[in-house]
Design an enzyme around this catalytic site. Structure first.
Site, PDB file in Angstrom:
ATOM      1  N   SER A 278      -5.635   3.604  -4.753  1.00  0.00           N
ATOM      2  CA  SER A 278      -4.828   2.732  -5.606  1.00  0.00           C
ATOM      3  C   SER A 278      -4.764   3.250  -7.033  1.00  0.00           C
ATOM      4  CB  SER A 278      -5.408   1.313  -5.605  1.00  0.00           C
ATOM      5  OG  SER A 278      -6.713   1.319  -6.167  1.00  0.00           O
ATOM      6  N   GLY A 326       3.154   4.648  -8.517  1.00  0.00           N
ATOM      7  CA  GLY A 326       3.238   3.206  -8.325  1.00  0.00           C
ATOM      8  C   GLY A 326       1.863   2.573  -8.355  1.00  0.00           C
ATOM      9  N   MET A 327       1.710   1.518  -9.134  1.00  0.00           N
ATOM     10  CA  MET A 327       0.445   0.793  -9.191  1.00  0.00           C
ATOM     11  C   MET A 327       0.751  -0.676  -9.442  1.00  0.00           C
ATOM     12  SD  MET A 327      -2.893   1.583 -11.531  1.00  0.00           S
ATOM     13  CE  MET A 327      -4.417   0.645 -11.313  1.00  0.00           C
ATOM     14  N   GLY A 330       4.126  -2.908  -5.386  1.00  0.00           N
ATOM     15  CA  GLY A 330       4.462  -3.182  -3.996  1.00  0.00           C
ATOM     16  C   GLY A 330       4.625  -4.672  -3.731  1.00  0.00           C
ATOM     17  N   SER A 331       5.400  -5.006  -2.714  1.00  0.00           N
ATOM     18  CA  SER A 331       5.708  -6.413  -2.434  1.00  0.00           C
ATOM     19  C   SER A 331       4.475  -7.215  -2.038  1.00  0.00           C
ATOM     20  CB  SER A 331       6.759  -6.508  -1.323  1.00  0.00           C
ATOM     21  OG  SER A 331       6.265  -5.946  -0.120  1.00  0.00           O
ATOM     22  N   CYS A 333       1.382  -6.432  -3.112  1.00  0.00           N
ATOM     23  CA  CYS A 333       0.337  -5.982  -4.031  1.00  0.00           C
ATOM     24  C   CYS A 333       0.199  -6.957  -5.198  1.00  0.00           C
ATOM     25  CB  CYS A 333       0.678  -4.587  -4.549  1.00  0.00           C
ATOM     26  SG  CYS A 333      -0.651  -3.811  -5.479  1.00  0.00           S
ATOM     27  N   ARG A 439      -9.602   2.494  -0.352  1.00  0.00           N
ATOM     28  CA  ARG A 439      -8.455   2.727  -1.241  1.00  0.00           C
ATOM     29  C   ARG A 439      -8.632   2.026  -2.580  1.00  0.00           C
ATOM     30  NH1 ARG A 439      -3.120   1.445  -2.798  1.00  0.00           N
ATOM     31  NH2 ARG A 439      -1.735   3.248  -2.512  1.00  0.00           N
ATOM     32  N   SER A 506      21.371 -13.125 -17.139  1.00  0.00           N
ATOM     33  CA  SER A 506      22.684 -13.600 -16.687  1.00  0.00           C
ATOM     34  C   SER A 506      23.441 -12.501 -15.955  1.00  0.00           C
ATOM     35  CB  SER A 506      23.510 -14.080 -17.887  1.00  0.00           C
ATOM     36  OG  SER A 506      22.899 -15.191 -18.499  1.00  0.00           O
TER      37      SER A 506
END
Length: 526
Positions: A278, A326-327, A330-331, A333, A439, A506
């Site tokens: 991670s 990426g850290m 995630g969806s 995470c 991880r 908007s």
């Protein structure tokens, strides 16, 4: 009164104006407006001068390996096992097999990927005359294919006697009969030295399922399969080696114990190893990357996960052939929420990719991909490819069974590797380290701090339909932007010809479905 100009001078007058929209560096100036993620901006359209079918998505995923679709499946235990890895490779992408399982089980998955498609099969499964029909059926069940050569000694480089096909054993009742009782002996063979093109032509004209390659003494030296020939026709984008085997990647942890796992994976035919953590900037990962490069120079290494130039520099200096960015995006995470560490994905991808490009190191945008547009945005910001988890978790090829949700929808389980559900799951990791705990550096903790959640995702059908939709969508997007390949996209972004625009809240509402009483959002048809 405004002067009305000669319309034929429109292009000339345009030169008086600065370029519409924003340069990428202005867009991502976090000092001015904070760090951005994918939903916060759009790419401005360019000029269309070519059909979408002419757009090439070929890209490097590591220093040495190139794929034709910039899509990877995540090494999560609810996303990528051998079925996902096989089909991602067939469709031009790459699947990374998760490591939340015993080493032998993971190596077996790698072996299944490598055996799925071949040119000349240099290590075919060979039967001896003593092999029974029952044993041949078990091999077919294990490997998912039939058609085994039979030789005098049951080995390669032994005299070829015949071939046992699925049809020969399918309805044979006596499982104790030797395969010699049912095998086909009217074989078409090709001599050693036959080229792959010549062998394919013999196979086409022979109407046989297998073409054994034999030496002057009639001993088997390799094998060619009609099913592989058909795969070449049906999957023209497939990610393959020169040997025609599918490209295969798998994850390991940073722990010394996984050096044994790595050896098993390499023995099974692994091409790319992903060091899965991670937070990739650790002495453990740096040491593992150096170990891999020293002991397995033919294996490419993808390091990560990282979100800063400083992290990237450390892994590049250690020898990483690719980087995962990426850290906490995630969806499934919750790292950013719980650890207060991470970075919005758009800012991370641009910062790391621009730095890594100076060393020829490709990057993979991992996390935060909720739709097709996010894939394009990740690529535009410099990523060579995009890694997906939840988008692929609900497909037929992902591990697990479908079940009916309380709302009556068909779903599959999906869980972040930092979830308590993974960290406490002993059923997959066996006696080895739990990949989720490893991880997130939590394997020795008495109190497990979750950095992910478990849930479910809706059925998306097979990736054999879904991935081609993603590929076609990216091609059409690049056509709208006015670039014909990913190199041109990145070059245009860097030199300012590809422009961007910020989106207010908007504007984001306006850019989505709105003002309808009801609607059906069908993403593609095939």
């Amino acid at each position: 009164m405004v002067e009305i100009l000669d319309y034929t001078k429109a292009l000339e007058v345009l030169k008086e104006y600065p370029g519409d929209g924003l340069h990428v560096d202005t867009l991502l100036d976090s000092d001015s407006h904070g760090a951005l993620t994918y939903n916060d901006f759009l790419i401005l359209p360019g000029s269309i001068t070519f059909p979408a079918s002419d757009v090439s998505l070929e890209t490097r995923v590591t220093r040495r390996f190139t794929i034709k679709a910039p899509l990877l499946s995540s090494p999560m235990d609810t996303v990528t096992e051998h079925s996902m890895a096989i089909h991602m490779a067939l469709l031009g992408g790459l699947g990374v097999i998760h490591n939340n399982c015993p080493p032998d089980e993971q190596a077996e998955m790698v072996r299944k990927v490598k055996r799925y498609e071949n040119g000349f099969i240099q290590d075919p499964i060979v039967l001896s005359p003593e092999t029974t029909v029952g044993e041949a059926k078990e091999l077919k069940t294990k490997w998912g294919f039939g058609g085994f050569p039979v030789t005098e000694k049951g080995t390669l480089h032994s005299k070829l006697l015949g071939i046992v096909t699925s049809r020969d054993i399918q309805f044979h009742k006596n499982h104790e009969d030797p395969v010699t009782a049912v095998m086909a002996t009217d074989l078409v063979t090709a001599p050693a030295g036959t080229t792959l093109a010549e062998a394919n032509e013999v196979l086409r004209s022979s109407k046989k399922g297998k073409l054994p390659i034999v030496d002057k003494d009639g001993s088997l030296i390799s094998l060619l399969s009609r099913s592989d020939l058909m795969k070449n026709i049906h999957y023209p984008l497939a990610s393959k080696l020169p040997s025609k085997q599918l490209l295969c990647a798998a994850a390991i942890s940073t722990h010394d114990a996984d050096k044994v796992r790595l050896q098993k994976l390499v023995d099974a035919g692994l091409d790319i190893v992903v060091v899965d953590s991670s937070q990739g900037h650790s002495t453990f990962q740096i040491a593992m990357i150096k170990y891999i490069k020293q002991n397995f120079p033919d294996i490419d290494v993808i390091g990560g996960n990282i979100v800063t130039r400083e992290q990237a520099a450390a892994l590049i200096a250690a020898g990483a052939d690719g980087l995962r960015i990426g850290m906490g995006s995630g969806s499934a995470c919750i790292t950013q929420e719980v650890m207060a560490a991470g970075r919005p994905q758009a800012a991370a991808v641009r910062s790391v990719s621009a730095f890594a490009a100076r060393f020829g190191v490709p990057t993979i945008a991992d996390g935060g991909v909720q739709n097709l547009g996010h894939i394009v945005k990740g690529l535009a910001l410099g990523a060579s490819a995009v890694m997906m988890g939840s988008l692929l978790a609900g497909t037929t090829e992902s591990p697990g069974e479908y079940f009916m949700s309380s709302e009556g929808q068909l779903v599959k389980a999906f869980r972040g590797m930092g979830s308590i559900a993974v960290m406490e799951d002993k059923s997959k990791s066996g006696a080895g380290n739990n990949a989720g705990a490893s991880r997130y550096f939590s394997e020795n903790d008495k109190v497990k701090v979750a950095q992910g959640v478990a849930g479910s995702v809706i059925d998306r059908g097979s990736i054999t339909q879904y991935v081609p939709y993603l590929v076609a969508g990216v091609q059409h997007s690049l056509q709208d932007i006015g670039v014909q390949n990913l190199d041109a996209l990145r070059e245009g972004v860097n030199n300012g010809t590809v422009r961007f625009e910020m989106r207010s809240a908007s504007a984001q509402t306006e850019g989505n479905v709105h003002g309808l009483h009801t609607h059906e959002k069908k993403l593609y048809s095939s």
